[in-house]
Design a protein around this motif. Structure first.
Motif, PDB file in Angstrom:
ATOM      1  N   ALA A 185     -23.375 153.623   7.617  1.00 57.36           N
ATOM      2  CA  ALA A 185     -21.967 153.983   7.780  1.00 57.36           C
ATOM      3  C   ALA A 185     -21.093 153.258   6.762  1.00 57.36           C
ATOM      4  N   THR A 194     -25.113 156.699  15.406  1.00 62.29           N
ATOM      5  CA  THR A 194     -23.896 156.532  14.612  1.00 62.29           C
ATOM      6  C   THR A 194     -23.223 157.885  14.373  1.00 62.29           C
ATOM      7  N   GLY A 233     -27.697 151.581  11.311  1.00 64.72           N
ATOM      8  CA  GLY A 233     -26.582 152.501  11.468  1.00 64.72           C
ATOM      9  C   GLY A 233     -25.341 151.974  10.752  1.00 64.72           C
ATOM     10  N   ALA A 289     -20.120 153.516  13.690  1.00 59.59           N
ATOM     11  CA  ALA A 289     -21.175 152.520  13.842  1.00 59.59           C
ATOM     12  C   ALA A 289     -20.613 151.358  14.663  1.00 59.59           C
TER      13      ALA A 289
END
Lengths: 326, 504
Positions: free
Chosen positions: A83, A241, A79, A247
């Motif tokens: 991100a 996320t 995640g 995140a």
């Protein structure tokens, strides 16, 4: 005559989780008028999609008599990678190079990272003969540490509307995460019931020696399955996320336990060879409904944990009692 | 002294014992005979208190008794030595003997010295000249068996039940065991001896009790009985004994082994197998005979590619050199191995008969466009169930519910589905009853007649004589004899199998 009684018994023990879920829903519904509402229905399903995703991978691993403790950390790192790359790209100062990522590019990168970590798990377990418990425990720590390094310990937030669609959007009247987890489940059911590798997974869990002597490439199957578990943890990471629009470095902590719980409640044996994806989905739903119900009934979070633990214990006791009769 | 009176035992509707009566004679060796599934083990579980849920009664010293658990039976004086050894490998001999019966000091700690002394006495009695502080895992199987007996003797039992005590030990160890049994008999202990091996019974037993299909058939003195009479009582019908075959045409070699050696793990200089060369013809059954530890199983494993790092030598399949690095490659090349320990290495117990049959040939026979075809799978399963005569309620039955003989047929079916060129059989009839044995023999002969090359490892000479065309003898990892089976006698083979050191 004997066989019909046996098959009826078998059917009954297969239906047990379903009956448990039904009873659970009835009880909560009687106690809270908010339970049987459309919005709560989607709410519960959306909440459990992440666990279903992870638990699907976990089921495949457990069917081979393995275990994957690293899913929570892998989820967090994937995640965070997605991100970070999507939001600010990556810079290589020495080469004076900057690489930006589109949304799709970021997502793919996150999934590749999840797959890679799973692949390393598989290699450690097959090539270096590290017991799955230890190998994935090590990965749990390593991946969490990498997440901290990547995020510097701070959440990566402000990812925009496009990305938020994955976790909060709706498509054809159904939340997107539900679509994703449903797709994952359907593919996994196909894989486990209808393909060679699925059969090999059951054979390895049922008797690894016999599987090896039958000419099955055990190591390859294991590496593939652990890689898959990593990929599915990454998919879960994307959903988490996206839903939080952020995140979090400590995302997914303890998720491995929820997913093992779903697998076990769903009737998959931790010693391998026996169980199903469908059972795990039911297990995840039972946990989700239980969580939701306890919240609706204003039970304190501390008691929620106690209740969840007891449910897992009872599920396993019932399962043992069933298998003893066969 | 111990009488079982109309014992009936049912497992979820299936009758395992049907009004079984038997009487043990004091101070005698009472042999219990019967095929697998005849109810021997179930009966012994009841006599030794493992199982207390049955109809009928047990009369112990003229008193009706029902042992609630093993402890009660032990206290009454009945000890059982199970077929599978129940020792804890990391604990010492003494610790194992006294497990659950520890002697304590007045402080409540273990009285190690006294236990050690008693253990030493017991070991002397069994003529086992080993330090009782030795961990059990360092002992040979036969010695472990003696430790089990020592453990049983500790309680000074009147009745000692031995369930297939010779199934895993060498001939020499069998001799020791028989010596001990004779001493126990001289001590007026009552022995219950369960075994498949009739030859043993003639040597050691005084009385026989035959069980068949859960019923007690007959009992009496073993003296005056013949081998065939006993078999017929056990089986209740005449046994097919395959005729000796005398074909050996000039078929081509399917497999050639040249200078095969196998190192011991972690020992660079010593070998389990050394410099073995032989060939196998198409349609031939090559028997491999040897005592325990001669390297029989290791030879098959090495051919099957299971020891790639420790093995040296050349192998040719249909004239082409093979360098197998794993069982995956072995199966792909056209080899098939039916392992010795069916439960551990052969079957996947939780899978159906059909899934076990298709396991090694899913890719070739069952997969269509990347997905498994149910139809193709059940056709494959039905084909081999029919061809091999597997007795099962359906192809969807779990394999663990089948008898040993039928499980073995399923394993054979699994390999036939891969269309192998060479079939390796390791003790193909171990733990299989006499009737199923002769069916397996017939199958082996039929497969050979269809052109398959078969290597069969066996520790039973009658088996070697029943099916093999040619026989190799291994002793201590070396090939000591090769000859046509029709020219061989038990004497010749045994002599070749006994290690040189022992012969002097």
């Amino acid at each position: 005559m004997q066989t019909t009684i046996d098959s009826q018994k078998k059917l009954l023990s297969k239906l047990q989780p379903l009956i448990a879920l039904f009873v659970l829903c009835m009880v909560i519904g009687l106690l809270s008028d908010k339970f049987f509402t459309v919005s709560n229905f989607w709410n519960v399903l959306r909440q459990i999609s992440v666990n279903i995703c992870i638990s699907t991978g976990m089921t495949l691993v457990v069917l081979m008599a393995g275990i994957d403790l690293s899913v929570g950390s892998v989820l967090a790192l994937s995640g965070a990678v997605t991100a970070g790359l999507y939001k600010s790209g990556i810079e290589f100062p020495t080469q004076n190079l900057f690489v930006g990522f589109t949304l799709l590019g970021g997502i793919l990168a996150g999934i590749v990272v999840g797959g890679l970590l799973g692949f390393f798990n598989g290699v450690a377990i097959t090539r270096f003969k590290v017991p799955p418990f230890v190998a994935t425990l090590a990965m749990l720590t390593v991946a969490r540490g990498l997440t901290m390094l990547w995020t510097q310990g701070f959440p990566i937030s402000g990812l925009g509307k496009d990305f938020a669609f994955l976790g909060t959007g709706w498509f054809l009247g159904v939340p997107v995460p539900v679509w994703i987890s449903a797709l994952v489940v359907v593919l996994a059911i196909l894989l486990s019931n209808k393909t060679k590798i699925g059969r090999y997974i059951y054979a390895i869990g049922g008797n690894e020696n016999a599987a090896r002597l039958s000419g099955i490439n055990i190591n390859r199957v294991k590496v593939i399955v652990y890689t898959l578990a990593g990929v599915l943890a990454a998919v879960g990471g994307l959903m988490v996320t996206s839903r939080l629009d952020s995140a979090q470095p400590n995302a997914g902590t303890g998720y491995e336990l929820d997913s093992i719980a779903a697998v076990v409640i769903g009737g998959t044996s931790l010693s391998g060879g026996k169980g199903s994806i469908g059972g795990t989905v039911l297990g995840a739903i039972i946990i989700g409904v239980l969580n939701n119900g306890l919240v609706l009934l204003n039970v304190s979070p501390f008691w929620q944990q106690v209740v969840k633990g007891l449910v897992i214990l009872i599920a396993v006791v019932i399962d043992k009692a069933n298998t003893k009769n066969h | 002294m111990l009488v079982a009176d109309n014992i009936t035992k049912k497992f979820s509707g299936v009758t395992a014992l049907d009004r079984v009566c038997l009487e043990l004679h004091e101070g005698k060796v009472n042999a219990i005979l019967g095929e697998n599934g005849a109810g021997k083990s179930t009966l012994m579980k009841i006599l030794s208190g493992v199982d207390n849920d049955y109809e009928g009664q047990i009369v112990w010293h003229a008193k009706p008794t029902r042992f609630q658990n093993t402890k009660e039976a032990q206290q009454a004086g009945i000890a059982i030595i199970h077929q599978e050894l129940n020792l804890i490998p990391y604990l010492s001999i003494t610790e194992n003997i006294f497990l659950g019966q520890e002697i304590l000091t007045k402080w409540g700690t273990l009285h190690k010295r006294r236990m050690r002394d008693q253990a030493t006495v017991l070991l002397q009695k069994l003529r086992l000249d080993i330090d009782p502080a030795t961990p059990v895992q360092e002992l040979k199987v036969g010695q472990q068996q003696l430790v089990e007996i020592a453990k049983a003797l500790l309680l000074e039992p009147k009745v000692i039940i031995m369930d297939e005590p010779t199934s895993a030990i060498t001939d020499q160890e069998v001799e020791t065991l028989f010596g001990i049994i004779e001493e126990l008999r001289a001590d007026n202990k009552t022995i219950v001896y369960i075994s498949h091996k009739l030859d043993e019974l003639f040597r050691i037993a005084d009385r026989y009790i035959v069980l068949r299909d859960g019923k007690s058939i007959e009992s009496g003195n073993i003296q005056g009985m013949t081998h065939d009479q006993l078999i017929q009582k056990m089986v209740g019908r005449e046994i097919f004994i395959p005729p000796p075959k005398i074909i050996l045409n000039n078929q081509e070699n399917v497999l050639e082994i040249n200078g095969l050696s196998l190192k011991k793990p972690n020992h660079k200089e010593s070998f389990i197998l050394s410099d073995i060369s032989f060939h196998l013809k198409k349609g031939e059954v090559l028997g491999i005979f040897g005592l325990m530890g001669a390297g029989r199983t290791e030879l098959l494993e090495t051919i099957f590619g299971l020891h790639p790092t420790r093995a040296t030598g050349q192998m040719y399949l249909n004239g082409e050199a093979l360098h197998l690095k794993s069982s995956v490659e072995a199966v792909r090349a056209g080899l098939a191995l039916v392992p010795e320990d069916r439960k551990r290495d052969g079957i996947v117990p939780g899978m159906t008969v059909s899934q076990n049959i298709s396991l090694a040939s899913l890719g070739e026979q069952v997969e269509k466009n990347g997905f498994l075809s149910n139809q193709a799978e059940s056709q494959l399963a039905e084909k081999y169930i029919q061809e091999l005569g597997v007795k099962t309620s359906s192809s969807q039955q779990l394999i663990k519910n089948l008898s040993g003989g039928n499980q073995q047929k399923v394993i054979l079916g699994k390999w036939l589905a891969t269309h192998p060129k060479v079939l390796l059989l390791d003790e193909p009839t171990r733990g299989i009853d006499i009737h199923a044995k002769s069916e397996i023999y017939k199958l082996i002969l039929k497969l050979a007649a269809s052109g398959l090359g078969i290597i069969m490892v066996s520790s039973e000479l009658p088996e070697i004589f029943a099916v093999s065309d040619r026989v190799l003898v291994l002793a201590e990892g070396k090939l000591t004899l090769e000859m046509l089976t029709q020219n061989a006698t038990e004497d010749i083979l045994l002599k070749a199998a006994i290690p040189k050191v022992l012969q002097n």
